[in-house]
Motif scaffolding. Structure first.
Motif, PDB file in Angstrom:
ATOM      1  N   LEU A  16       0.819  -1.212   0.000  1.00  0.00           N
ATOM      2  CA  LEU A  16       0.000   0.000   0.000  1.00  0.00           C
ATOM      3  C   LEU A  16       0.855   1.266   0.000  1.00  0.00           C
ATOM      4  N   GLY A  17       2.170   1.077  -0.111  1.00  0.00           N
ATOM      5  CA  GLY A  17       3.074   2.223  -0.114  1.00  0.00           C
ATOM      6  C   GLY A  17       3.256   2.850   1.255  1.00  0.00           C
ATOM      7  N   LEU A  18       3.129   2.039   2.314  1.00  0.00           N
ATOM      8  CA  LEU A  18       3.240   2.534   3.686  1.00  0.00           C
ATOM      9  C   LEU A  18       4.409   1.861   4.397  1.00  0.00           C
ATOM     10  N   PRO A  19       4.943   2.505   5.425  1.00  0.00           N
ATOM     11  CA  PRO A  19       5.993   1.841   6.209  1.00  0.00           C
ATOM     12  C   PRO A  19       5.405   0.648   6.970  1.00  0.00           C
ATOM     13  N   PRO A  20       6.215  -0.388   7.229  1.00  0.00           N
ATOM     14  CA  PRO A  20       5.715  -1.600   7.900  1.00  0.00           C
ATOM     15  C   PRO A  20       5.032  -1.337   9.239  1.00  0.00           C
ATOM     16  N   THR A  21       5.433  -0.297   9.936  1.00  0.00           N
ATOM     17  CA  THR A  21       4.847  -0.004  11.252  1.00  0.00           C
ATOM     18  C   THR A  21       3.480   0.673  11.146  1.00  0.00           C
TER      19      THR A  21
END
Length: 160
Positions: A16-21
């Motif tokens: 989704l183009g987000l950081p893993p956290t």
């Protein structure tokens, strides 16, 4: 908060183009908390990924629990004669599917699944429907997460 599309059991933030956290699994199967700004445009981009069934804003109640709308709206009519006009207005707002009539044995009540896959839009639809003549109430079906000190009083909670 997002609900994954059918067949998607895990959600990788990088897809989704987000950081893993930025993503955390919720207690309800298929639901994930996504830490991003409450932004309708961003929810629309998430839904375009094909990985998600539903994306919605999240609110905090007075006890710190999470509240978020599902796709469902609970609608009750004061006047049965208003049904055709109310459902025509629902179609104009984007539509919905009646899941149950006389929902939970409440005469004139309907459980409706909104066509919209955006919880913010579901909230708007419920507000607009509630203002119509002949409508007793129109409320979004809210999911309350609570905490280990809270127990849902909905026997069908885990079917959501």
């Amino acid at each position: 908060m997002v609900q994954t599309a059918e067949g998607v059991s895990e959600l990788d933030a990088r897809l989704l183009g987000l950081p893993p956290t930025a993503i955390e699994a919720h207690a309800l199967a298929g639901w994930f908390m996504v830490e991003v700004a409450n932004d309708a445009e961003f929810r629309a981009r998430l839904l375009e990924s094909g990985l998600l069934h539903f994306a919605t804003p999240v609110f905090h109640d007075d006890l710190g629990g999470l509240l978020f709308p599902t796709r469902n709206i609970i609608l009750a009519l004061d006047d049965p004669e208003a049904e055709a006009e109310v459902f025509e207005h629902l179609r104009a707002l984007g539509g919905g599917r009646v899941l149950a009539r006389n929902w939970e044995n409440l005469n004139g009540a309907f459980l409706i699944e909104a066509q919209s896959r955006d919880g913010g839009r579901v909230l708007e639809m419920a507000a607009e429907l509630s203002a119509l003549e002949g409508v007793r109430f129109a409320e979004p079906d809210l999911c309350f997460s609570g905490s280990k000190l809270h127990h849902p009083n909905d026997a069908r909670f885990f079917e959501m």
